[in-house]
Structure formats: structure tokens, C-alpha cells
Design an enzyme around this catalytic site. Structure first.
Site, PDB file in Angstrom:
ATOM      1  N   LEU A 134       0.810  -1.243   0.003  1.00  0.00           N
ATOM      2  CA  LEU A 134      -0.113  -0.046   0.054  1.00  0.00           C
ATOM      3  C   LEU A 134       0.938   1.134   0.141  1.00  0.00           C
ATOM      4  O   LEU A 134       1.733   1.290   0.579  1.00  0.00           O
ATOM      5  CB  LEU A 134      -1.141  -0.044   1.215  1.00  0.00           C
ATOM      6  CG  LEU A 134      -2.053  -1.114   1.402  1.00  0.00           C
ATOM      7  CD1 LEU A 134      -2.500  -0.887   2.601  1.00  0.00           C
ATOM      8  CD2 LEU A 134      -3.022  -1.193   0.132  1.00  0.00           C
ATOM      9  N   ASP A 135       0.182   2.408  -0.613  1.00  0.00           N
ATOM     10  CA  ASP A 135       1.141   3.390  -0.649  1.00  0.00           C
ATOM     11  C   ASP A 135       1.186   4.025   0.980  1.00  0.00           C
ATOM     12  O   ASP A 135       0.448   3.551   1.999  1.00  0.00           O
ATOM     13  CB  ASP A 135       0.264   4.697  -1.255  1.00  0.00           C
ATOM     14  CG  ASP A 135       0.249   4.334  -2.559  1.00  0.00           C
ATOM     15  OD1 ASP A 135       0.883   3.674  -3.376  1.00  0.00           O
ATOM     16  OD2 ASP A 135      -0.814   5.026  -3.108  1.00  0.00           O
ATOM     17  N   ARG A 136       2.143   4.750   1.339  1.00  0.00           N
ATOM     18  CA  ARG A 136       2.526   5.028   2.739  1.00  0.00           C
ATOM     19  C   ARG A 136       1.231   5.819   3.396  1.00  0.00           C
ATOM     20  O   ARG A 136       0.970   5.557   4.427  1.00  0.00           O
ATOM     21  CB  ARG A 136       3.718   6.116   2.791  1.00  0.00           C
ATOM     22  CG  ARG A 136       4.332   6.299   3.977  1.00  0.00           C
ATOM     23  CD  ARG A 136       5.454   7.246   3.942  1.00  0.00           C
ATOM     24  NE  ARG A 136       5.128   8.509   3.642  1.00  0.00           N
ATOM     25  CZ  ARG A 136       4.584   9.687   4.337  1.00  0.00           C
ATOM     26  NH1 ARG A 136       4.400   9.474   5.704  1.00  0.00           N
ATOM     27  NH2 ARG A 136       4.440  10.829   3.789  1.00  0.00           N
ATOM     28  N   THR A 146      -1.855   5.308   2.558  1.00  0.00           N
ATOM     29  CA  THR A 146      -3.022   4.480   2.696  1.00  0.00           C
ATOM     30  C   THR A 146      -2.965   3.468   3.818  1.00  0.00           C
ATOM     31  O   THR A 146      -1.796   2.934   4.115  1.00  0.00           O
ATOM     32  CB  THR A 146      -3.079   3.681   1.228  1.00  0.00           C
ATOM     33  OG1 THR A 146      -3.176   4.569   0.338  1.00  0.00           O
ATOM     34  CG2 THR A 146      -4.166   2.576   1.229  1.00  0.00           C
ATOM     35  N   ARG A 156      -6.136   6.221  -6.997  1.00  0.00           N
ATOM     36  CA  ARG A 156      -6.172   7.498  -6.940  1.00  0.00           C
ATOM     37  C   ARG A 156      -6.302   8.218  -8.546  1.00  0.00           C
ATOM     38  O   ARG A 156      -6.726   9.248  -8.580  1.00  0.00           O
ATOM     39  CB  ARG A 156      -4.789   7.903  -6.237  1.00  0.00           C
ATOM     40  CG  ARG A 156      -4.636   7.613  -4.875  1.00  0.00           C
ATOM     41  CD  ARG A 156      -3.466   7.671  -4.541  1.00  0.00           C
ATOM     42  NE  ARG A 156      -2.715   8.792  -4.087  1.00  0.00           N
ATOM     43  CZ  ARG A 156      -1.482   9.042  -3.733  1.00  0.00           C
ATOM     44  NH1 ARG A 156      -0.810   7.993  -3.684  1.00  0.00           N
ATOM     45  NH2 ARG A 156      -1.171  10.360  -3.740  1.00  0.00           N
TER      46      ARG A 156
END
Length: 280
Positions: free
Chosen positions: A115-117, A119, A215
Site C-alpha cells: 500500500l502507499d505510505r 494508505t 487515485r
């Protein structure tokens, strides 16, 4: 062996890095032709952990664990993997510390999903190379299911839709992505969970796994995620990150022969955002 999920790469490691293949207790070569009723036993080679990954003893929120898989709930603002900016307290660092503390058979960190940081939500780790290969195959076959919740700007009128638009790098940026004709295939399915005066809560199912996919796709239809500084605006007073959470994952565990489904509760900042947006 291929039918049981052993990849060519793993097979090479078994052959050349200390593994073993036996039929009815006798060691054999990969060219051996088996017969009905025979028993195949595969011993995986030993795994050597990387000295370059620092150990973090920050506690984990564990959602599921057995001898093969570890499923954790990642807080927002924690990177999934180490980088030169986040070198010693990413989720990988924390899992390595946990494997050492619990004297796990292998202390190599096999991260399966990321996951993105900013998220929050569920991240899956495999505890050995074979388990990693099994889930990689499920990802490629789209049988590993992930469900997200997000809050987007504006009110969506369509209750359910699939965004099918290829994604590639934005020219001049190493980080940012965009919808472009020569990009990689990407499909995002969404359902409206709640309409609010100025925003919409969506349930999302990914059919592909491109970088920043949710996104990028939501921004491409004019509804960027609330709090997303990269594809929208970070101006909402109730949340200081993109309003995105991986709420559930479901995968088949062949080692126990059952479907595993895990849920991560809505984090406090996202719940606060929904509460206040509903009252506008």
C-alpha cells in the site's frame, strides 16, 4: 510440481540452492516421471535474511497468522517497504522484528501486497518463498480479492461502474501516474456506499494492481480522493492524507485448504472524515 504452484524460479532454487525433491522417500531429478499413488515431497532450500533490512520492534496489528502467511493492518503514514527516506521503520522492518522475536522458521520478509505510505489497511506477507509464489499466482489470476473504501470529492450520481482506462507514468515525473492510451491495462470497479453533501464514500474492487490505480482513476473522472495532495488537493480539515483504506482481503490458503478472509476496521481519521462530511 507446477500444478501445485511451484514456479520455475522456485524450482531453480530447489535444484541449485540446497532444496530436495523426493518420491516415496527417494531423492529424484525433476525429469522423474511419477505414477499414480506415489508421494511427492519437496524440501525448500534455506532462506537467508538480508542484512540490509533493519530491525524494528514497533508492534504489529495482526489480523491473521499461520505457518505460511501473516496478514497485518498497516497504519497510515507507514511505508510498506524500506527506502532511503524510511529506512528503519517500514512495515517490512516491523515484520522482520516480529519474525525474529517469535523465532520464525524463516526470517526473510516476503511482502505480497503493498500500500502507499498514506494508505491504511491490509498487507499480506508470506512466511516462505513457496507461500509467496502461491499468492503471486493468485494475484496474476485475479483470485486474490481486495476491497477498499475511499472518500472522493464531489457527489457521484452513478451507483455502480467500472473504470477501464490504461495507466502509465506522467511525463517528467518518477512518481505521478496518469491515464494514457499507451499505458498498462487497468480496471477499477466501484459502488457508492454513501452520498454526502460534498463528497462520496465508495467501495472499490481492483481488477488490476497498477501503481496509484484508485487515485489516478478517480481523479481521471473528476472525483479525486479527499486529501490527495498528488492528484487532488490536501485541504480537508478532518484528514491529512488521501482518504483510502484497504478494508478486506480474501485468498485461498492451499496449505490448510480453505479460503481466508480478513477485515481491517475503519481507521479513526477516516471515520471522523465521514462523520463530519455527513453533517455538512
Amino acid at each position: 510440481m507446477r500444478q501445485q504452484g511451484i514456479s520455475r524460479n522456485l524450482l531453480k532454487q530447489i535444484k541449485f540452492s540446497g532444496g530436495r525433491i523426493c518420491v516415496d522417500g527417494q531423492r529424484v531429478r525433476v525429469t522423474y516421471k511419477m505414477h499414480s499413488g506415489q508421494r511427492l515431497e519437496v524440501t525448500l532450500p534455506p532462506e537467508i535474511p538480508s542484512d540490509h533490512i533493519q530491525v524494528s520492534n514497533t508492534p504489529l496489528e495482526i489480523l491473521y497468522e499461520d505457518a505460511h502467511f501473516l496478514v497485518v493492518n498497516k497504519p497510515a503514514e507507514v511505508a510498506s517497504v524500506p527506502s532511503h527516506i524510511y529506512a528503519d521503520d517500514s512495515l517490512v522492518n516491523r515484520v522482520k522484528g516480529y519474525l525474529i522475536r517469535t523465532h520464525a522458521a524463516s526470517q526473510v520478509t516476503h511482502i505480497v501486497t503493498r500500500l502507499d505510505r498514506e494508505t491504511s489497511g491490509i498487507v499480506i506477507f508470506a512466511k516462505h518463498h513457496f507461500a509467496h509464489t502461491v499468492l503471486d499466482t493468485q494475484l496474476k489470476q485475479h483470485s486474490l480479492k481486495k476491497t477498499y473504501f475511499c472518500v472522493v470529492s464531489g457527489v457521484l450520481k452513478v451507483k455502480h461502474a467500472v473504470i477501464d482506462a490504461p495507466i502509465g507514468r506522467e511525463p517528467g515525473s518518477f512518481i505521478k501516474r496518469m491515464v494514457r492510451a499507451d499505458g498498462r491495462t487497468a480496471q477499477t470497479e466501484y459502488w457508492v456506499a454513501k452520498r454526502m453533501p460534498a463528497t462520496t464514500l465508495l467501495r472499490i474492487r481492483l481488477h488490476t494492481g497498477r501503481t496509484h490505480q484508485i487515485r489516478v482513476h478517480m481523479a481521471s473522472i473528476g472525483h479525486p480522493l479527499v486529501g490527495d495532495f498528488l492528484y487532488g488537493q490536501q485541504t480537508n480539515p478532518w484528514i491529512h492524507r488521501q482518504a483510502l483504506h484497504c478494508a478486506s482481503v480474501s485468498f485461498y490458503n492451499p496449505f490448510v485448504q480453505k479460503q481466508i478472509t480478513c477485515y481491517a476496521p475503519m481507521p479513526a481519521d477516516l471515520a471522523t472524515l465521514i462523520k463530519h462530511e455527513s453533517q455538512l
